[in-house]
Design an enzyme around this catalytic site. Structure first.
Site, mmCIF file in Angstrom:
data_model
loop_
_atom_site.group_PDB
_atom_site.id
_atom_site.type_symbol
_atom_site.label_atom_id
_atom_site.label_comp_id
_atom_site.label_asym_id
_atom_site.label_seq_id
_atom_site.Cartn_x
_atom_site.Cartn_y
_atom_site.Cartn_z
ATOM 1 N N ALA A 1 33.960 59.394 86.364
ATOM 2 C CA ALA A 1 33.087 59.747 85.240
ATOM 3 C C ALA A 1 33.612 59.186 83.929
ATOM 4 O O ALA A 1 33.450 59.793 82.880
ATOM 5 C CB ALA A 1 32.959 61.260 85.163
ATOM 6 N N ALA A 2 34.240 58.028 83.972
ATOM 7 C CA ALA A 2 34.881 57.499 82.759
ATOM 8 C C ALA A 2 34.031 56.467 82.030
ATOM 9 O O ALA A 2 34.304 56.143 80.885
ATOM 10 C CB ALA A 2 36.238 56.902 83.116
ATOM 11 N N ARG B 1 24.061 50.456 80.009
ATOM 12 C CA ARG B 1 22.631 50.244 80.260
ATOM 13 C C ARG B 1 21.766 51.425 79.802
ATOM 14 O O ARG B 1 20.556 51.319 79.732
ATOM 15 C CB ARG B 1 22.416 49.944 81.756
ATOM 16 C CG ARG B 1 22.965 48.600 82.175
ATOM 17 C CD ARG B 1 23.163 48.499 83.682
ATOM 18 N NE ARG B 1 24.389 49.146 84.124
ATOM 19 C CZ ARG B 1 24.831 49.157 85.384
ATOM 20 N NH1 ARG B 1 24.135 48.551 86.330
ATOM 21 N NH2 ARG B 1 25.963 49.770 85.702
ATOM 22 N N LYS C 1 27.322 58.342 79.554
ATOM 23 C CA LYS C 1 26.219 58.503 80.513
ATOM 24 C C LYS C 1 26.294 59.806 81.308
ATOM 25 O O LYS C 1 25.282 60.494 81.473
ATOM 26 C CB LYS C 1 26.222 57.316 81.484
ATOM 27 C CG LYS C 1 25.204 57.437 82.595
ATOM 28 C CD LYS C 1 25.089 56.168 83.412
ATOM 29 C CE LYS C 1 26.281 55.966 84.282
ATOM 30 N NZ LYS C 1 26.129 54.741 85.115
ATOM 31 N N GLU D 1 28.779 43.177 94.852
ATOM 32 C CA GLU D 1 28.107 43.710 93.664
ATOM 33 C C GLU D 1 26.945 42.801 93.265
ATOM 34 O O GLU D 1 26.983 41.585 93.472
ATOM 35 C CB GLU D 1 29.103 43.860 92.512
ATOM 36 C CG GLU D 1 30.095 44.987 92.723
ATOM 37 C CD GLU D 1 29.416 46.307 93.048
ATOM 38 O OE1 GLU D 1 28.591 46.774 92.240
ATOM 39 O OE2 GLU D 1 29.695 46.876 94.118
ATOM 40 N N ASN E 1 21.630 54.441 85.985
ATOM 41 C CA ASN E 1 22.250 53.491 85.060
ATOM 42 C C ASN E 1 21.411 53.292 83.805
ATOM 43 O O ASN E 1 21.920 52.852 82.787
ATOM 44 C CB ASN E 1 22.444 52.138 85.739
ATOM 45 C CG ASN E 1 23.450 52.224 86.882
ATOM 46 O OD1 ASN E 1 24.450 52.925 86.774
ATOM 47 N ND2 ASN E 1 23.170 51.549 87.977
ATOM 48 N N TYR F 1 10.472 90.718 60.416
ATOM 49 C CA TYR F 1 11.743 90.034 60.620
ATOM 50 C C TYR F 1 12.824 91.092 60.741
ATOM 51 O O TYR F 1 13.033 91.898 59.815
ATOM 52 C CB TYR F 1 12.083 89.082 59.452
ATOM 53 C CG TYR F 1 13.507 88.597 59.604
ATOM 54 C CD1 TYR F 1 13.862 87.841 60.722
ATOM 55 C CD2 TYR F 1 14.495 88.945 58.687
ATOM 56 C CE1 TYR F 1 15.173 87.440 60.926
ATOM 57 C CE2 TYR F 1 15.812 88.542 58.883
ATOM 58 C CZ TYR F 1 16.143 87.792 60.009
ATOM 59 O OH TYR F 1 17.446 87.409 60.219
ATOM 60 N N ALA G 1 5.024 103.897 54.002
ATOM 61 C CA ALA G 1 4.588 102.496 53.966
ATOM 62 C C ALA G 1 4.869 101.899 52.594
ATOM 63 O O ALA G 1 4.768 102.589 51.578
ATOM 64 C CB ALA G 1 3.102 102.425 54.275
ATOM 65 N N ARG H 1 7.721 103.630 45.859
ATOM 66 C CA ARG H 1 6.667 102.691 45.476
ATOM 67 C C ARG H 1 6.005 103.205 44.205
ATOM 68 O O ARG H 1 6.115 104.385 43.868
ATOM 69 C CB ARG H 1 5.650 102.488 46.599
ATOM 70 C CG ARG H 1 4.969 103.749 47.033
ATOM 71 C CD ARG H 1 4.144 103.504 48.298
ATOM 72 N NE ARG H 1 3.424 104.700 48.657
ATOM 73 C CZ ARG H 1 3.155 105.067 49.901
ATOM 74 N NH1 ARG H 1 3.587 104.358 50.926
ATOM 75 N NH2 ARG H 1 2.460 106.157 50.131
HETATM 76 C C1 UD1 Z 1 28.476 51.242 91.502
HETATM 77 C C2 UD1 Z 1 28.999 50.447 92.719
HETATM 78 C C3 UD1 Z 1 27.803 49.811 93.431
HETATM 79 C C4 UD1 Z 1 26.816 50.889 93.829
HETATM 80 C C5 UD1 Z 1 26.391 51.759 92.628
HETATM 81 C C6 UD1 Z 1 25.608 52.944 93.110
HETATM 82 C C7 UD1 Z 1 31.215 49.621 92.126
HETATM 83 C C8 UD1 Z 1 32.012 48.438 91.715
HETATM 84 N N1 UD1 Z 1 29.916 49.419 92.289
HETATM 85 O O1 UD1 Z 1 27.872 50.308 90.623
HETATM 86 O O2 UD1 Z 1 28.255 49.122 94.597
HETATM 87 O O3 UD1 Z 1 25.676 50.306 94.430
HETATM 88 O O4 UD1 Z 1 27.553 52.243 91.925
HETATM 89 O O5 UD1 Z 1 25.050 53.668 92.062
HETATM 90 O O6 UD1 Z 1 31.771 50.668 92.309
HETATM 91 N N2 UD1 Z 1 33.309 54.478 86.185
HETATM 92 C C9 UD1 Z 1 34.565 54.866 85.786
HETATM 93 N N3 UD1 Z 1 35.421 53.940 85.306
HETATM 94 C C10 UD1 Z 1 35.109 52.619 85.231
HETATM 95 C C11 UD1 Z 1 33.814 52.218 85.644
HETATM 96 C C12 UD1 Z 1 32.945 53.179 86.133
HETATM 97 O O7 UD1 Z 1 34.909 56.042 85.865
HETATM 98 O O8 UD1 Z 1 35.958 51.838 84.788
HETATM 99 C C13 UD1 Z 1 32.376 55.504 86.706
HETATM 100 C C14 UD1 Z 1 31.091 55.637 85.902
HETATM 101 O O9 UD1 Z 1 31.238 56.591 84.875
HETATM 102 C C15 UD1 Z 1 30.093 56.051 86.962
HETATM 103 C C16 UD1 Z 1 30.639 55.463 88.245
HETATM 104 O O10 UD1 Z 1 31.979 55.148 87.993
HETATM 105 O O11 UD1 Z 1 30.020 57.445 87.102
HETATM 106 C C17 UD1 Z 1 29.887 54.211 88.672
HETATM 107 O O12 UD1 Z 1 29.940 53.270 87.627
HETATM 108 P P1 UD1 Z 1 28.700 52.353 87.248
HETATM 109 O O13 UD1 Z 1 29.104 51.495 86.127
HETATM 110 O O14 UD1 Z 1 27.497 53.151 87.138
HETATM 111 O O15 UD1 Z 1 28.632 51.444 88.560
HETATM 112 P P2 UD1 Z 1 27.374 50.685 89.137
HETATM 113 O O16 UD1 Z 1 27.218 49.404 88.437
HETATM 114 O O17 UD1 Z 1 26.220 51.588 89.181
HETATM 115 MG MG MG Z 2 25.873 53.465 88.400
#
Ligand code: UD1
Ligand code: MG
Length: 522
Positions: A33-34, A39, A46, A193, A266, A405, A462, A479
């Site tokens: 989740a980093a 996009r 995100k 990818e 995305n 109120y 009143a 009043r």
């Molecule tokens: C990724 C997959 C892809 C897959 C898709 C499905 C990879 C390289 N690709 O692509 O094959 O089809 O998900 O939805 O894994 N994140 C980090 N650190 C980073 C980059 C990303 O924590 O440095 C986290 C993002 O916050 C996200 C998740 O990893 O929650 C996926 O990253 P995202 O950039 O959405 O990857 P996709 O391009 O969707």
């Molecule tokens: Mg993704």
């Protein structure tokens, strides 16, 4: 290294407590989740964007906690503090939630690099290293627990080193493509990818969902070998599939029956798509649980809301946040409740907005009522049209039916709050409290200048502005005494008629008796 057999699918025995049921021993979960999510074109990370009122990342974290108990690590990076706070707040009440490990990926160098950062979170304790890892993207909120469990079963049954979840899509663009060997078994050989795919690979419609089960001994050693020489210059987690195949290890795949479940968010369009699907699922869940919705499509229920049986929701009702609605309630149209607790048998008429408030059994509210926050409406109390309340406790059976109120007030039982009653709780700098005892009758158009206390059983006439405390059972009246002038109105009408139709002398038009009369009155 031999193929891992360590993953053990077992349900924790009942005596360990129902909350621990369904947790898989030896399993750890890593949520990525980093990322910023370029996009999305957003200032906000995100994974914090809500789906049905709940930050996207919490779907993955919740799922992780349900299958692995307390062995969950979340990799945060962009807006790390915010993401951490959202996770802490949401998981603090969950079993194992307080043990969720948050690890930081300072630079977002790719999903493989993200997972590598979680290693220290699992290197401690007597329990030993996890025998397998479930890795989840933080942007796949539609993924179901049953699917994840199926993936874990397949991993075990196939004795695989890596097991991936895939989906076959009409439009696979943007996703990693699953490349299978040309052999009869069609085994997975790698994931390519989108941005690295050649024309032939681009044509593949089977995609990587971003949900993986990986053998505990293989994962981190494989991650150390990743090479960022690809179109994005990133360490791709997906490259561990090819590494496993190269080492002669088994890579298994489970194909989603319903490809919608694999949606990776995305873009804002995908966010909107996820929202639609989750909303639909939530409605179906409450319909199945015995809630009536007159028009499900216009009924909006957030993920964490709960609703009791035989409650009826009319069109355009929105239930947000952690709202809890009891049984046998009726919520009429165009009403929005956020983080409210509503008892049983409560009736809420049309066009109400309530937040952070508590409504007890059999109360009646609306239409057009506004509870801002910190309000308690006790049993059988009534709050009517155009009544606004804030930090106010309205006692059992009390009524505030019209145009009022009530702020920072403690109102006892059986109180009548007359139409147009105002608590003057603010002096421009500070807020003050109004206390009203049981059985008080507040006449219409009463103003209570706080701080002020009205004793039990008192009557406020009143139109009174209450500026001093009123003893119990007293009458307070403040009043201007009324004066009746006999015939005054008739004389005024006559003069007015004369002024309109008669020959207008200059003295009459400028010094009209009507004008001078009305001036005198003031
Ligand atoms: C990724 C997959 C892809 C897959 C898709 C499905 C990879 C390289 N690709 O692509 O094959 O089809 O998900 O939805 O894994 N994140 C980090 N650190 C980073 C980059 C990303 O924590 O440095 C986290 C993002 O916050 C996200 C998740 O990893 O929650 C996926 O990253 P995202 O950039 O959405 O990857 P996709 O391009 O969707
Ligand atoms: Mg993704």
């Amino acid at each position: 290294m031999s193929r891992s057999r360590a993953t053990e699918v077992s349900t924790v025995k009942k005596q360990a407590g129902p909350d621990l049921q369904g947790k898989i021993a030896g399993l750890a979960v890593i949520v990525m989740a980093a990322g910023l999510g370029k996009r999305m074109r957003s200032k906000q990370a995100k994974v914090l964007h809500p789906v049905a009122g709940q930050a996207m990342v919490l779907y993955s974290v919740g799922l992780g906690l349900r299958v692995a108990g307390d062995r969950v690590a979340v990799v945060v990076g962009h807006q790390a503090d915010l993401v951490r706070r959202v996770i802490d707040r949401a998981t603090s009440g969950m079993t194992g939630g307080s043990l969720v490990a948050i690890v930081e990926q300072r630079e977002q160098l790719g999903t493989g690099h993200a997972v590598l950062q979680s290693r220290p979170a699992f290197a401690v304790g007597k329990r030993g290293a996890p025998s397998s890892y479930l890795i989840l993207n933080g942007d796949t909120p539609l993924l179901r627990e049953a699917t994840v469990r199926e993936l874990l079963r397949a991993h075990e049954a196939e004795r695989a080193t890596v097991t991936i979840l895939t989906a076959v899509l009409e439009d696979a663009s943007g996703y990693g493509r699953v490349v299978r060997a040309p052999s009869a078994e069609r085994n997975v050989s790698c994931i390519v990818e989108d941005r690295d795919a050649n024309a032939e690979e681009q044509a593949i419609r089977e995609i990587n969902v971003g949900t993986y089960v990986v053998d505990g001994e293989f994962l981190f050693s494989a991650l150390e070998k990743l090479d960022p020489s690809n179109a994005q210059g990133e360490y791709y987690l997906t490259d561990i599939i090819h590494l496993a195949v190269e080492q002669g290890r088994r890579v298994a795949a489970v194909v989603l029956g319903n490809p919608d479940e694999g949606l990776g968010v995305n873009t804002r369009r995908q966010l909107a798509q996820a929202e639609q699907v989750v909303r639909h699922q939530i409605r179906d869940r409450w319909l199945d649980a015995g809630v009536t919705m007159i028009d499900p499509a216009s009924t909006w229920i957030d993920a964490a809301v709960t609703i009791g049986k035989d409650t009826v929701l009319y069109p355009n009702v929105t239930l947000e946040g952690t709202t809890v609605i009891g049984e046998d309630c009726v919520l009429r149209s165009n009403t929005r409740l956020a983080n409210c607790i509503v008892g049983n048998g409560v009736e809420i008429l049309d066009h109400c907005v309530f937040a952070d408030s508590h409504i007890e059994d059999d109360a009646q509210l609306g239409p057009f009522a506004h509870l801002r926050s910190g309000v308690v409406v006790r049993k059988k109390a009534k709050v009517g049209n155009f009544v606004e309340m804030k930090k106010t406790d309205l006692g059992e059976g009390s009524k505030a039916n019209h145009l009022s109120y009530l702020g920072d007030a403690k109102i006892g039982k059986g109180v009548n709050v007359g139409a147009g009653t105002i608590t003057c709780n603010y002096d421009g700098v500070r807020k003050f409290q109004t206390v009203i005892g049981d059985g008080v009758f507040l006449g219409s158009d009463t103003q209570l200048v706080a701080p002020v206390t009205v004793g039990a059983g008192a009557i406020i006439a009143a139109g009174t502005t209450v500026t001093k405390d009123v003893p119990a059972d007293a009458l307070a009246i403040a009043r201007v005494p009324q004066v009746n002038r006999a015939g005054w109105a008739a004389r005024r009408r006559a003069l007015a008629t004369q002024a309109q139709v008669g020959p207008v002398s200059s003295s009459m038009s400028t010094k009209s008796p009507v004008k001078s009369q009305s001036k005198k009155r003031r």
